[in-house]
Write a protein that holds these residues in place. Structure first.
Motif, short mmCIF file in Angstrom:
data_model
loop_
_atom_site.label_atom_id
_atom_site.label_comp_id
_atom_site.label_asym_id
_atom_site.label_seq_id
_atom_site.Cartn_x
_atom_site.Cartn_y
_atom_site.Cartn_z
N ARG A 147 19.22 -4.63 -11.60
CA ARG A 147 20.47 -5.65 -11.11
C ARG A 147 20.72 -6.32 -12.55
N PRO A 148 21.94 -6.20 -12.85
CA PRO A 148 22.08 -7.16 -14.15
C PRO A 148 22.20 -8.54 -13.90
N GLY A 149 21.86 -9.21 -15.11
CA GLY A 149 21.58 -10.80 -14.88
C GLY A 149 20.27 -11.48 -14.41
N LEU A 150 19.43 -10.54 -14.00
CA LEU A 150 18.20 -11.11 -13.41
C LEU A 150 17.33 -11.16 -14.43
N ARG A 151 16.53 -12.20 -14.52
CA ARG A 151 15.24 -12.62 -15.51
C ARG A 151 14.00 -11.33 -15.04
N SER A 152 13.15 -11.19 -15.90
CA SER A 152 12.10 -10.22 -15.59
C SER A 152 10.92 -10.88 -15.32
N GLY A 153 10.01 -10.45 -14.37
CA GLY A 153 8.73 -11.15 -13.94
C GLY A 153 8.63 -11.22 -12.54
N HIS A 154 7.85 -12.12 -12.09
CA HIS A 154 7.59 -12.28 -10.65
C HIS A 154 7.36 -13.79 -10.28
N ILE A 155 7.38 -14.13 -8.84
CA ILE A 155 7.20 -15.37 -8.47
C ILE A 155 5.77 -15.81 -8.87
N PRO A 156 5.59 -17.11 -9.34
CA PRO A 156 4.20 -17.54 -9.75
C PRO A 156 3.30 -17.59 -8.44
N GLY A 157 1.88 -16.97 -8.91
CA GLY A 157 0.90 -16.61 -8.03
C GLY A 157 1.09 -15.52 -7.08
N ALA A 158 2.23 -14.73 -7.11
CA ALA A 158 2.37 -13.56 -6.28
C ALA A 158 1.50 -12.54 -6.81
N LYS A 159 1.01 -11.55 -5.68
CA LYS A 159 0.37 -10.52 -5.87
C LYS A 159 1.08 -9.16 -5.88
N ASN A 160 0.56 -8.21 -6.29
CA ASN A 160 1.46 -6.86 -6.68
C ASN A 160 0.88 -5.93 -5.93
N VAL A 161 1.66 -5.55 -4.91
CA VAL A 161 1.19 -4.06 -4.23
C VAL A 161 2.66 -3.29 -4.02
N HIS A 162 2.62 -2.31 -5.03
CA HIS A 162 3.87 -1.64 -5.08
C HIS A 162 3.89 -0.64 -3.58
N TYR A 163 5.01 -0.74 -3.15
CA TYR A 163 4.99 0.12 -1.75
C TYR A 163 4.72 1.38 -1.73
N SER A 164 4.88 2.23 -2.74
CA SER A 164 4.53 3.60 -2.93
C SER A 164 3.01 3.76 -2.81
N THR A 165 2.11 3.14 -3.12
CA THR A 165 0.57 3.14 -3.09
C THR A 165 0.03 3.07 -1.58
N LEU A 166 0.86 2.59 -0.78
CA LEU A 166 0.67 2.64 0.77
C LEU A 166 1.06 3.84 1.25
N LEU A 167 1.45 4.86 0.66
CA LEU A 167 2.07 5.96 1.21
C LEU A 167 1.34 6.95 0.65
N ASN A 168 1.24 8.19 1.68
CA ASN A 168 0.56 9.57 1.14
C ASN A 168 1.77 10.35 0.50
N GLU A 169 1.62 11.52 -0.19
CA GLU A 169 2.36 12.49 -1.02
C GLU A 169 3.46 12.89 0.11
N ASP A 170 3.37 12.98 1.18
CA ASP A 170 4.44 13.63 2.07
C ASP A 170 5.23 12.57 2.77
N GLY A 171 4.97 11.27 2.04
CA GLY A 171 5.68 10.04 2.63
C GLY A 171 5.44 9.48 3.88
N THR A 172 4.20 9.95 4.35
CA THR A 172 3.56 9.05 5.57
C THR A 172 2.76 8.03 5.03
N MET A 173 2.54 7.12 6.16
CA MET A 173 1.89 5.90 5.71
C MET A 173 0.38 6.21 5.66
#
Length: 283
Positions: free
Chosen positions: A190-216
């Motif tokens: 989205r245009p106009g947004l700075r890059s980075g994250h909220i201070p102190g936040a942890k990162n868990v990309h949602y896709s890492t929670l899923l199997n290859e077939d899209g199941t959790m």
């Protein structure tokens, strides 16, 4: 079942067996990033699970907000659900066309408004089709039903509350965006947004929670992924992402492993990244 709690996730076999039940309602909650140019409703009209109704995430939202698809006022949610033929006492199963992506957002919305007999179809429409189950086209004939709701404020956080938690550390902020976006190494879609994250936040990309077939993934694996990302599962969690969609995948996963003290930052990075007076971390 591929998961431990059928109240949260149901298999394609389970849904196929219960699809004709009079108290069952199925919702297609497909949503696509604007840059894809895809029309989720047009795709729904071409192909959906028999009897499904379309939940328009962008329309069933707070139209007084400048932010995308913010949770609607309770009165609007009630009105839209009645029009979709969703009534009190119905069991609701939600799916999307990606596997497990935007369906979790609508699961969270129902939870926000006090509905707990709501599940997500594990693997969504792709797995439904891959498993040999039928689809249909067109749109269903809908009849208004009586629907009641009450907003549970504990499940949602605004920017002031998130800023306080970032400062005080009373809740952990977990960001579902890709590692590159989280670290500020690639621009926001989205245009106009700075890059980075909220201070102190942890990162868990949602896709890492899923199997290859899209199941959790299984609860033990989900727990490991959160823990290895530095998330203390004994503490409250605030989930976040780009605009409040994939944050709900984290919320669903937390619920799946029995972590009940979670809320969702509805404005997410679209809001935080647009405020120049809010601190941003990179790296």
């Amino acid at each position: 079942m591929t998961t431990s709690d059928p109240r949260l996730l149901v298999s394609t076999e389970w849904l196929a067996a219960h699809l004709g039940a009079p108290d069952m309602r199925v919702l297609d909650a497909s949503w696509h990033m604007p840059a894809t140019g895809r029309d989720a409703y047009a795709e729904f009209r071409e192909r959906h699970i028999p009897g499904a109704r379309f939940f328009d995430i962008d329309e069933i939202s707070d139209d007084q907000s400048d932010l995308p698809h913010m949770a609607p006022p309770v009165e609007k949610f009630i009105s839209r659900m009645r029009a979709l033929g969703i009534g009190d006492g119905h069991r609701i199963v939600i799916y999307d066309s990606a596997g497990l992506f935007s369906a979790a957002r609508v699961w969270w919305l129902f939870r926000l408004f006090g509905k707990t007999d709501v599940a997500v179809l594990d693997g969504g429409l792709p797995k439904w089709i891959a498993d040999g189950h039928p689809v249909e086209d067109g749109a269903p004939i809908l009849r208004d039903r009586h629907f009641t709701a009450r907003r549970h404020a504990s499940l949602v956080r605004d920017v002031t509350q998130v800023a306080a938690s970032a400062k005080l550390g009373d809740a952990q902020i977990v960001d579902a965006r890709s590692p590159a976006r989280f670290r500020g190494e690639e621009p926001e879609p989205r245009p106009g947004l700075r890059s980075g994250h909220i201070p102190g936040a942890k990162n868990v990309h949602y896709s890492t929670l899923l199997n290859e077939d899209g199941t959790m993934k299984e609860p033990e694996e989900l727990r490991r992924i959160f823990t290895e990302a530095g998330v203390d599962l004994t503490k409250p969690v605030i989930t976040s992402c780009g605009s409040g969609i994939t944050a709900a995948v984290l919320s669903l996963a937390l619920e799946q492993i029995g972590h009940r003290r979670h809320s969702l930052y509805d404005g997410s990075w679209t809001e935080w990244g647009s405020y120049p007076d809010l601190a941003v971390e990179q790296g």
